[in-house]
Write an enzyme that holds these catalytic residues in place. Sequence first.
Site, PDB file in Angstrom:
ATOM      1  N   LYS A  46      13.878  41.828  18.006  1.00 24.73           N
ATOM      2  CA  LYS A  46      14.705  42.218  19.158  1.00 24.73           C
ATOM      3  C   LYS A  46      15.905  43.055  18.708  1.00 24.73           C
ATOM      4  O   LYS A  46      16.255  44.049  19.354  1.00 24.73           O
ATOM      5  CB  LYS A  46      15.168  40.953  19.907  1.00 24.73           C
ATOM      6  CG  LYS A  46      14.024  40.281  20.656  1.00 24.73           C
ATOM      7  CD  LYS A  46      14.315  38.834  21.062  1.00 24.73           C
ATOM      8  CE  LYS A  46      13.069  38.192  21.664  1.00 24.73           C
ATOM      9  NZ  LYS A  46      13.201  36.775  21.945  1.00 24.73           N
ATOM     10  N   GLN A  61      17.495  32.043  22.069  1.00 29.14           N
ATOM     11  CA  GLN A  61      16.125  31.958  21.543  1.00 29.14           C
ATOM     12  C   GLN A  61      15.614  30.522  21.598  1.00 29.14           C
ATOM     13  O   GLN A  61      16.275  29.597  21.135  1.00 29.14           O
ATOM     14  CB  GLN A  61      16.096  32.489  20.102  1.00 29.14           C
ATOM     15  CG  GLN A  61      14.724  32.505  19.461  1.00 29.14           C
ATOM     16  CD  GLN A  61      13.755  33.454  20.153  1.00 29.14           C
ATOM     17  OE1 GLN A  61      14.102  34.568  20.507  1.00 29.14           O
ATOM     18  NE2 GLN A  61      12.525  33.003  20.346  1.00 29.14           N
ATOM     19  N   ASP A 113      16.149  37.434  29.890  1.00 29.96           N
ATOM     20  CA  ASP A 113      14.884  36.736  29.620  1.00 29.96           C
ATOM     21  C   ASP A 113      14.169  36.374  30.923  1.00 29.96           C
ATOM     22  O   ASP A 113      12.988  36.043  30.926  1.00 29.96           O
ATOM     23  CB  ASP A 113      15.147  35.441  28.820  1.00 29.96           C
ATOM     24  CG  ASP A 113      14.658  35.558  27.374  1.00 29.96           C
ATOM     25  OD1 ASP A 113      13.840  36.454  27.098  1.00 29.96           O
ATOM     26  OD2 ASP A 113      15.089  34.747  26.533  1.00 29.96           O
TER      27      ASP A 113
END
Length: 293
Positions: free
Chosen positions: A52, A96, A119
């Site tokens: 990312k 995460q 997300d």
Amino acid sequence: MQLIDGKLTSKEVRKEIAAEVEAIKANGGKIPHLAAILVGHDGGSESYVSGKMKACEEVGFKSSLIRFEESVTEEELLNKVKELNNDPDIDGFIVQLPLPKHIDEDKVNETIDPRKDVDGFHPVNVGRMAIGMPAFISATPQGIMELLKRYQIETSGKHVVVIGRSNIVGRPMSILLSQKGTPGNATVTVAHSRTANLKEVCLQADIIIAAIGSPGFVKGDMVKEGAVVIDVGTTRVAATDTKSGWRLKGDVLFDEVAPKCSYITPVPGGVGPMTITSLIINTLKSAKKEIYS
């Protein structure tokens, strides 16, 4: 049979985003900024986050990585989330997953400001997506929608069978493909571990989306001639012939299924590359205030 090349599509999308960032810079605008919180040192999480951060660099975004040890308290983590919510320079951020067992993932997701939830996991974004309002859509479903669109795969009036009912892939996929739009307007069946006669259900499908995390689950005798097969599976299985000692396997038994398909995604190189790119798309949308003004 045509391979759906997620790697190539991902490169094309990133080039388009990089050109847009150049234009923002040239006009003196604010450069999009993505932050990631990483707890602990899980190998998979480390490589995902590293991917990312590299993607941000590639398209010209700013990026920040915030690290915590596994011993971090839930309160400390939530305080950091609130701090990022209030940082005007950060357009979007992710925490995460998975998190250590002593931290409530739902509580963390709900603390993230929906306007920065790139997300797409916050209940507000999930709810907005479900009723067709502008929303941040979770990365894998959004990546699949982008592949279907760019390969001009017809979904209108088609029967789609989604195998798997997770909140991250299966459920959002079923909602997106049944909504009005392109891709969309499909008749969707959500199948799972309790579905009776799963083989017969799959044989009715014009499009199969396999997202159950069971390597080689979808076999040749479950797929009708000319079907489109999207393989979301990415399970690490032991392999003696690789340097890492493992290789990625999809949910589809590729060698059996591919000859029957009109289109199919490989693993690796299919849906995977589009997942990180979707996060970049969401961050750009956030920076441009496209979802929330």
